[in-house]
Design a protein around this motif. Structure first.
Motif, mmCIF file in Angstrom:
data_model
loop_
_atom_site.group_PDB
_atom_site.id
_atom_site.type_symbol
_atom_site.label_atom_id
_atom_site.label_comp_id
_atom_site.label_asym_id
_atom_site.label_seq_id
_atom_site.Cartn_x
_atom_site.Cartn_y
_atom_site.Cartn_z
ATOM 1 N N MET A 1 36.187 -8.013 -45.832
ATOM 2 C CA MET A 1 37.463 -7.436 -46.187
ATOM 3 C C MET A 1 37.571 -7.292 -47.704
ATOM 4 O O MET A 1 37.983 -6.260 -48.195
ATOM 5 N N ARG A 2 37.200 -8.346 -48.432
ATOM 6 C CA ARG A 2 37.274 -8.306 -49.893
ATOM 7 C C ARG A 2 36.443 -7.155 -50.441
ATOM 8 O O ARG A 2 36.898 -6.390 -51.284
ATOM 9 N N ASP A 3 35.203 -7.016 -49.916
ATOM 10 C CA ASP A 3 34.318 -5.959 -50.402
ATOM 11 C C ASP A 3 34.905 -4.575 -50.144
ATOM 12 O O ASP A 3 34.849 -3.699 -51.005
ATOM 13 N N ALA A 4 35.492 -4.371 -48.975
ATOM 14 C CA ALA A 4 36.089 -3.076 -48.650
ATOM 15 C C ALA A 4 37.238 -2.756 -49.604
ATOM 16 O O ALA A 4 37.362 -1.626 -50.088
ATOM 17 N N LEU A 5 38.076 -3.739 -49.873
ATOM 18 C CA LEU A 5 39.192 -3.518 -50.796
ATOM 19 C C LEU A 5 38.694 -3.209 -52.198
ATOM 20 O O LEU A 5 39.239 -2.329 -52.880
ATOM 21 N N LEU A 6 37.653 -3.905 -52.639
ATOM 22 C CA LEU A 6 37.105 -3.641 -53.972
ATOM 23 C C LEU A 6 36.540 -2.230 -54.069
ATOM 24 O O LEU A 6 36.742 -1.538 -55.070
ATOM 25 N N VAL A 7 35.829 -1.770 -53.038
ATOM 26 C CA VAL A 7 35.286 -0.417 -53.037
ATOM 27 C C VAL A 7 36.417 0.603 -53.102
ATOM 28 O O VAL A 7 36.354 1.571 -53.863
ATOM 29 N N LEU A 8 37.471 0.394 -52.322
ATOM 30 C CA LEU A 8 38.608 1.317 -52.339
ATOM 31 C C LEU A 8 39.292 1.356 -53.699
ATOM 32 O O LEU A 8 39.876 2.375 -54.080
ATOM 33 N N MET A 9 39.214 0.243 -54.434
ATOM 34 C CA MET A 9 39.809 0.180 -55.775
ATOM 35 C C MET A 9 38.862 0.713 -56.844
ATOM 36 O O MET A 9 39.216 0.791 -58.010
ATOM 37 N N GLY A 10 37.632 1.052 -56.454
ATOM 38 C CA GLY A 10 36.669 1.564 -57.412
ATOM 39 C C GLY A 10 35.896 0.477 -58.142
ATOM 40 O O GLY A 10 35.194 0.745 -59.112
ATOM 41 N N ALA A 11 36.000 -0.765 -57.684
ATOM 42 C CA ALA A 11 35.292 -1.879 -58.327
ATOM 43 C C ALA A 11 33.952 -2.114 -57.637
ATOM 44 O O ALA A 11 33.692 -1.613 -56.547
ATOM 45 N N ASP A 12 33.114 -2.889 -58.280
ATOM 46 C CA ASP A 12 31.798 -3.239 -57.743
ATOM 47 C C ASP A 12 31.933 -4.466 -56.846
ATOM 48 O O ASP A 12 32.213 -5.555 -57.336
ATOM 49 N N PRO A 13 31.712 -4.333 -55.533
ATOM 50 C CA PRO A 13 31.906 -5.471 -54.632
ATOM 51 C C PRO A 13 30.843 -6.555 -54.758
ATOM 52 O O PRO A 13 31.039 -7.661 -54.280
ATOM 53 N N VAL A 14 29.730 -6.255 -55.388
ATOM 54 C CA VAL A 14 28.678 -7.269 -55.512
ATOM 55 C C VAL A 14 28.695 -7.962 -56.873
ATOM 56 O O VAL A 14 27.861 -8.816 -57.140
#
Length: 97
Positions: A1-14
């Motif tokens: 969930m965190r990774d999906a939200l970060l991608v939607l915000m344009g951030a790097d999930p890794v």
């Protein structure tokens, strides 16, 4: 969930979640041999330095200490008991979820 939200915000999930050092205000009990993430409360002292105190009992079934916490105190596998006044690594809970 965190990774999906970060991608939607344009951030790097890794991207790693940042950690930093703070002075621990209480003794921490830990046996060497495994990394532990103990719950803590991080505050800024009047002189501007960062201090952290454990939230109390750290058992997995004790949810009160998790609801009081605003950070993890990270104790690596080689670390044993930590004395009050020692510098420890901390990671804010804000931004993890």
């Amino acid at each position: 969930m965190r990774d999906a939200l970060l991608v939607l915000m344009g951030a790097d999930p890794v991207a790693p979640i940042p950690t930093f050092r703070a002075t621990c205000t209480a003794k921490l009990k830990k046996a060497p041999g495994r990394t532990e993430f103990q719950r803590g409360v991080l505050t800024r002292a009047p002189d501007g330095s960062l201090t952290v105190k454990p939230t109390g009992e750290q058992g997995s079934g004790i949810l009160k200490s998790m609801s009081d916490a605003n950070c993890f105190i990270i104790l690596d596998d080689a670390t044993g008991n930590v004395e009050a006044g020692a510098s420890v690594e901390v990671q804010l809970l804000e931004g993890i979820v």
